[in-house]
Motif scaffolding. Structure first.
Motif, PDB file in Angstrom:
ATOM      1  N   THR A 169       7.833 -17.807  -4.129  1.00  0.00           N
ATOM      2  CA  THR A 169       7.931 -17.610  -5.581  1.00  0.00           C
ATOM      3  C   THR A 169       8.633 -18.794  -6.236  1.00  0.00           C
ATOM      4  OG1 THR A 169       7.977 -15.219  -5.274  1.00  0.00           O
ATOM      5  CG2 THR A 169       8.787 -16.044  -7.389  1.00  0.00           C
ATOM      6  N   LYS A 170       9.709 -19.262  -5.614  1.00  0.00           N
ATOM      7  CA  LYS A 170      10.433 -20.415  -6.181  1.00  0.00           C
ATOM      8  C   LYS A 170       9.487 -21.619  -6.281  1.00  0.00           C
ATOM      9  CE  LYS A 170      14.961 -21.112  -5.414  1.00  0.00           C
ATOM     10  NZ  LYS A 170      16.232 -21.394  -4.719  1.00  0.00           N
ATOM     11  N   ILE A 171       8.701 -21.829  -5.237  1.00  0.00           N
ATOM     12  CA  ILE A 171       7.805 -22.987  -5.232  1.00  0.00           C
ATOM     13  C   ILE A 171       6.733 -22.848  -6.317  1.00  0.00           C
ATOM     14  CG2 ILE A 171       6.079 -24.251  -3.877  1.00  0.00           C
ATOM     15  CD1 ILE A 171       7.713 -23.552  -1.377  1.00  0.00           C
TER      16      ILE A 171
ATOM     17  N   ALA B 195      -0.103 -10.808   2.948  1.00  0.00           N
ATOM     18  CA  ALA B 195       0.107  -9.553   3.689  1.00  0.00           C
ATOM     19  C   ALA B 195       1.011  -8.600   2.906  1.00  0.00           C
ATOM     20  CB  ALA B 195       0.711  -9.838   5.063  1.00  0.00           C
ATOM     21  N   LEU B 196       2.011  -9.150   2.211  1.00  0.00           N
ATOM     22  CA  LEU B 196       2.905  -8.269   1.446  1.00  0.00           C
ATOM     23  C   LEU B 196       2.178  -7.672   0.234  1.00  0.00           C
ATOM     24  CD1 LEU B 196       5.711  -7.074   1.415  1.00  0.00           C
ATOM     25  CD2 LEU B 196       6.520  -9.062   0.131  1.00  0.00           C
ATOM     26  N   ILE B 197       1.334  -8.495  -0.378  1.00  0.00           N
ATOM     27  CA  ILE B 197       0.515  -7.976  -1.493  1.00  0.00           C
ATOM     28  C   ILE B 197      -0.344  -6.818  -0.986  1.00  0.00           C
ATOM     29  CG2 ILE B 197      -1.444  -8.542  -3.010  1.00  0.00           C
ATOM     30  CD1 ILE B 197      -0.246 -11.423  -3.177  1.00  0.00           C
ATOM     31  N   ARG B 198      -0.878  -7.004   0.197  1.00  0.00           N
ATOM     32  CA  ARG B 198      -1.760  -6.005   0.809  1.00  0.00           C
ATOM     33  C   ARG B 198      -0.989  -4.712   1.134  1.00  0.00           C
ATOM     34  NH1 ARG B 198      -6.370  -4.218   0.323  1.00  0.00           N
ATOM     35  NH2 ARG B 198      -6.474  -2.547   1.826  1.00  0.00           N
ATOM     36  N   THR B 199       0.198  -4.895   1.704  1.00  0.00           N
ATOM     37  CA  THR B 199       1.027  -3.712   2.018  1.00  0.00           C
ATOM     38  C   THR B 199       1.304  -2.931   0.734  1.00  0.00           C
ATOM     39  OG1 THR B 199       2.128  -4.807   3.859  1.00  0.00           O
ATOM     40  CG2 THR B 199       3.287  -2.954   2.905  1.00  0.00           C
ATOM     41  N   ALA B 200       1.685  -3.660  -0.320  1.00  0.00           N
ATOM     42  CA  ALA B 200       2.008  -2.992  -1.583  1.00  0.00           C
ATOM     43  C   ALA B 200       0.791  -2.245  -2.120  1.00  0.00           C
ATOM     44  CB  ALA B 200       2.498  -4.022  -2.599  1.00  0.00           C
ATOM     45  N   ALA B 201      -0.393  -2.878  -1.991  1.00  0.00           N
ATOM     46  CA  ALA B 201      -1.618  -2.247  -2.492  1.00  0.00           C
ATOM     47  C   ALA B 201      -1.876  -0.931  -1.757  1.00  0.00           C
ATOM     48  CB  ALA B 201      -2.794  -3.200  -2.320  1.00  0.00           C
ATOM     49  N   GLU B 202      -1.541  -0.922  -0.466  1.00  0.00           N
ATOM     50  CA  GLU B 202      -1.745   0.315   0.302  1.00  0.00           C
ATOM     51  C   GLU B 202      -0.893   1.457  -0.245  1.00  0.00           C
ATOM     52  OE1 GLU B 202      -1.083  -0.720   4.407  1.00  0.00           O
ATOM     53  OE2 GLU B 202      -2.792  -2.112   4.350  1.00  0.00           O
ATOM     54  N   TYR B 203       0.201   1.097  -0.888  1.00  0.00           N
ATOM     55  CA  TYR B 203       1.078   2.113  -1.484  1.00  0.00           C
ATOM     56  C   TYR B 203       0.826   2.255  -2.993  1.00  0.00           C
ATOM     57  CZ  TYR B 203       3.539   2.365   2.935  1.00  0.00           C
ATOM     58  OH  TYR B 203       3.844   2.572   4.251  1.00  0.00           O
ATOM     59  N   ASN B 204      -0.316   1.727  -3.434  1.00  0.00           N
ATOM     60  CA  ASN B 204      -0.687   1.766  -4.861  1.00  0.00           C
ATOM     61  C   ASN B 204       0.383   1.153  -5.753  1.00  0.00           C
ATOM     62  OD1 ASN B 204      -3.222   2.870  -4.700  1.00  0.00           O
ATOM     63  ND2 ASN B 204      -2.340   4.927  -4.384  1.00  0.00           N
ATOM     64  N   TYR B 205       1.042   0.117  -5.223  1.00  0.00           N
ATOM     65  CA  TYR B 205       2.037  -0.577  -6.035  1.00  0.00           C
ATOM     66  C   TYR B 205       1.649  -2.052  -6.103  1.00  0.00           C
ATOM     67  CZ  TYR B 205       6.277  -2.273  -8.086  1.00  0.00           C
ATOM     68  OH  TYR B 205       7.153  -2.855  -8.947  1.00  0.00           O
ATOM     69  N   PRO B 206       0.978  -2.449  -7.191  1.00  0.00           N
ATOM     70  CA  PRO B 206       0.559  -3.847  -7.247  1.00  0.00           C
ATOM     71  C   PRO B 206       1.766  -4.777  -7.396  1.00  0.00           C
ATOM     72  CG  PRO B 206      -0.034  -2.699  -9.271  1.00  0.00           C
ATOM     73  CD  PRO B 206       0.597  -1.679  -8.380  1.00  0.00           C
TER      74      PRO B 206
ATOM     75  N   ILE C 256       4.060 -10.060  -9.525  1.00  0.00           N
ATOM     76  CA  ILE C 256       4.651 -11.409  -9.443  1.00  0.00           C
ATOM     77  C   ILE C 256       4.045 -12.158  -8.266  1.00  0.00           C
ATOM     78  CG2 ILE C 256       6.786 -12.685  -8.957  1.00  0.00           C
ATOM     79  CD1 ILE C 256       8.269 -10.576 -10.576  1.00  0.00           C
ATOM     80  N   LEU C 257       3.956 -11.472  -7.130  1.00  0.00           N
ATOM     81  CA  LEU C 257       3.493 -12.157  -5.924  1.00  0.00           C
ATOM     82  C   LEU C 257       2.004 -12.520  -6.005  1.00  0.00           C
ATOM     83  CD1 LEU C 257       5.402 -13.009  -3.860  1.00  0.00           C
ATOM     84  CD2 LEU C 257       4.755 -11.089  -2.432  1.00  0.00           C
ATOM     85  N   SER C 258       1.233 -11.696  -6.700  1.00  0.00           N
ATOM     86  CA  SER C 258      -0.188 -12.048  -6.873  1.00  0.00           C
ATOM     87  C   SER C 258      -0.294 -13.335  -7.677  1.00  0.00           C
ATOM     88  CB  SER C 258      -0.936 -10.929  -7.593  1.00  0.00           C
ATOM     89  OG  SER C 258      -0.893  -9.768  -6.818  1.00  0.00           O
ATOM     90  N   ALA C 259       0.572 -13.490  -8.673  1.00  0.00           N
ATOM     91  CA  ALA C 259       0.562 -14.717  -9.474  1.00  0.00           C
ATOM     92  C   ALA C 259       1.032 -15.904  -8.640  1.00  0.00           C
ATOM     93  CB  ALA C 259       1.454 -14.544 -10.701  1.00  0.00           C
ATOM     94  N   VAL C 260       2.022 -15.678  -7.792  1.00  0.00           N
ATOM     95  CA  VAL C 260       2.534 -16.742  -6.905  1.00  0.00           C
ATOM     96  C   VAL C 260       1.393 -17.284  -6.044  1.00  0.00           C
ATOM     97  CG1 VAL C 260       3.992 -17.104  -4.850  1.00  0.00           C
ATOM     98  CG2 VAL C 260       4.919 -15.919  -6.855  1.00  0.00           C
ATOM     99  N   ASP C 261       0.619 -16.359  -5.514  1.00  0.00           N
ATOM    100  CA  ASP C 261      -0.505 -16.710  -4.648  1.00  0.00           C
ATOM    101  C   ASP C 261      -1.567 -17.492  -5.422  1.00  0.00           C
ATOM    102  OD1 ASP C 261      -1.888 -16.553  -2.207  1.00  0.00           O
ATOM    103  OD2 ASP C 261      -3.078 -14.849  -2.928  1.00  0.00           O
ATOM    104  N   ALA C 262      -1.877 -17.007  -6.613  1.00  0.00           N
ATOM    105  CA  ALA C 262      -2.925 -17.652  -7.425  1.00  0.00           C
ATOM    106  C   ALA C 262      -2.475 -19.042  -7.880  1.00  0.00           C
ATOM    107  CB  ALA C 262      -3.253 -16.777  -8.639  1.00  0.00           C
ATOM    108  N   VAL C 263      -1.212 -19.167  -8.296  1.00  0.00           N
ATOM    109  CA  VAL C 263      -0.695 -20.478  -8.717  1.00  0.00           C
ATOM    110  C   VAL C 263      -0.786 -21.451  -7.543  1.00  0.00           C
ATOM    111  CG1 VAL C 263       1.437 -21.726  -9.342  1.00  0.00           C
ATOM    112  CG2 VAL C 263       0.824 -19.623 -10.545  1.00  0.00           C
TER     113      VAL C 263
END
Ligand code: NAD
Length: 446
Positions: free
Chosen positions: A219-221, A273-284, A287-294
């Motif tokens: 995220t910092k990067i 993988a963390l985004i995926r874990t969160a999705a499994e719990y229906n919690y998008p 922030i991390l999705s944006a980190v990945d896309a950036v």
């Protein structure tokens, strides 16, 4: 104490070697026969500063062994570390097949109490799966040996892995029993004589800590890369902005350097993988999705600058790339930003000449013969239309600029790590482009 480390890659080899360094008897296991044969001949599969000396010393002392035969090694071990890969599956989740294979092998071969400690980066709930796999294999044997599972995520940095392992900032252990806690303390106390903590917690928290740490660093990067891109648009200089914010102790100076995006075997896959874990719990995890896309976009930023400078006409142009590994002091090319740049240049019809102090052999595996591998940094920029610095190896910091200027077809520098000063480069007659600074903007007015 006899320890088995299964998986002899960046993490497993460093773990095994460093544990043997404090006097423990270690067997490192891998399914890759060539890797093990080479290690038995003293040839290391990876470049990691300081590792060769530790491996050599402890192999000679008879404390560090390498084998493909997990079944044999497990029989009289007290602790088995699982350090195999957890690559991303198609949906981004961590592929646990190798971890669970090891658990099965442990269950099939253990011969008494064992602590089975997962060092691989694995999602919350994996220790429970490891436990179930061992239990199942024991039941098939009609055996009832006691065992503990534990989580001990690894925080070493490639390029400084030995130092990080021997003098860690902290050690995280997730346990369910006092017995496992005592065993792991026994093992790790020699590494925290510097007073740094062994943080003991429940297993899910330990598993989550590793992902949260990598997610925060990523995220910092990405945050800084986003700000850098905006700096260019508004006419600010990100180098000044970085200094300005880094002096705030709440923010800190580390990990806020803009660049060409994060790569390597950990951040990209662990963020996904963390985004995926969160999705499994229906919690998008927004922030991390944006980190990945950036980050995906940032890997293309150098190519975009090059494309713009040469007005879209790259066919037949020659580019000298300095640095291939995803960061300095490692030969790891996994998810390296250099790969994205090189593929884009080749696609546009350009010629690519590359030089990296250590990762040339690894690069050949990924890039084959589509590019020219130069003998040294100067050969890589010979007759080049531009030099592109991708990885900030120390030997690139103070090169012979006159020789470089004379060797290139046109004196153009794209600095993906902002290691040079824009004003100096312009004085030396180069067209210079950094990240988050406008061409012609002084880096350092003082
Ligand atoms: P790696 O690919 O370098 O090494 C993994 C090794 O495991 C390979 O040599 C492979 O042959 C071996 N292997 C696979 N299946 C096996 C099996 N069934 N039995 C024995 N050996 C087997 O991977 P790495 O970079 O060392 O990463 C290992 C784990 O540690 C991953 O989960 C990673 O996310 C995590 N991690 C990596 C780093 C890093 O900087 N590389 C840092 C912290 C954590």
């Amino acid at each position: 104490m006899k320890i088995v480390v299964v998986g002899t890659g960046y993490v497993g080899l460093v773990t095994g070697a460093c544990l043997s360094e404090v006097g423990i008897d270690v067997v490192c296991i891998d399914v890759n026969e060539e890797k093990i044969n080479n290690l038995n001949k003293g040839i290391l599969p990876i470049y990691e500063p300081g590792l060769d000396a530790i491996v050599e010393r402890n192999s000679k002392k008879g404390r560090l062994h390498f084998s493909t035969r997990a079944e044999e090694a497990i029989v009289d071990a007290q602790v088995v570390f699982i350090a195999v890969g957890t690559p991303p599956g198609e949906d981004g989740s961590a592929d646990l097949q190798y971890v669970l294979q090891v658990a099965d092998t442990v269950g099939k071969n253990m011969n008494g109490y064992l602590a089975v400690v997962t060092k691989s980066t694995v999602p919350v709930g994996t220790a429970a799966k490891v436990k179930a796999a061992i239990q199942k294999a024991l039941e098939q044997r009609n055996e009832t040996f006691e065992f503990d599972v534990a989580s001990n995520p690894e925080f070493l940095k490639e390029g400084a892995a030995v130092e990080d392992f021997l003098k860690p900032d902290r050690i995280v252990i997730g346990v369910e029993t006092k017995r496992a806690k005592t065993l792991l303390h026994q093992l790790y106390d020699p590494f925290v004589l510097n007073g740094h903590p062994i943080l003991c917690m429940d297993i899910p928290s330990a598993e989550m800590t590793k992902y949260a740490a990598n997610a925060m660093l990523a995220t910092k990067i990405s945050f800084m890369n986003d700000i850098a891109n905006l700096c260019e648009l508004v006419g600010a200089n990100v180098n000044e902005v970085r200094n300005g914010i880094g002096s705030d102790l709440r923010i800190g100076k580390r990990f806020i350097y803009p660049g060409v995006g994060y790569g390597g075997s950990c951040f990209p896959k662990d963020v996904k993988a963390l985004i995926r874990t969160a999705a499994e719990y229906n919690y998008p995890l927004r922030i991390l999705s944006a980190v990945d896309a950036v980050n995906d976009d940032q890997k293309k930023v150098l190519f975009k600058k090059i494309h713009t400078f040469f007005k879209g006409s790259l066919k037949g142009k020659r580019f000298g790339i300095w640095g291939l590994s995803f960061k300095p002091n490692t030969d790891d090319m996994r998810d390296a930003p250099s790969l994205v740049l090189i593929e884009a240049l080749l696609e546009a019809g350009a010629y690519v000449q590359v030089y990296d102090p250590i990762a040339m052999e690894e690069a050949r595996h990924s890039l084959g013969y589509k590019i020219t591998y130069a003998y040294d940094a100067i050969s890589a920029i010979k007759n080049a239309d531009a030099m592109v610095l991708v990885t900030e190896w120390p030997e690139f910091r103070l090169p012979d600029w006159q020789l470089i200027h004379d060797s290139m077809r046109s004196p153009v520098i794209f600095d993906g790590r902002n290691i040079y000063h824009a004003d100096e480069m312009q004085e030396r007659g180069f067209n210079y482009f950094g990240i988050g600074i406008q061409n012609g903007l002084n880096n350092n007015i003082n």
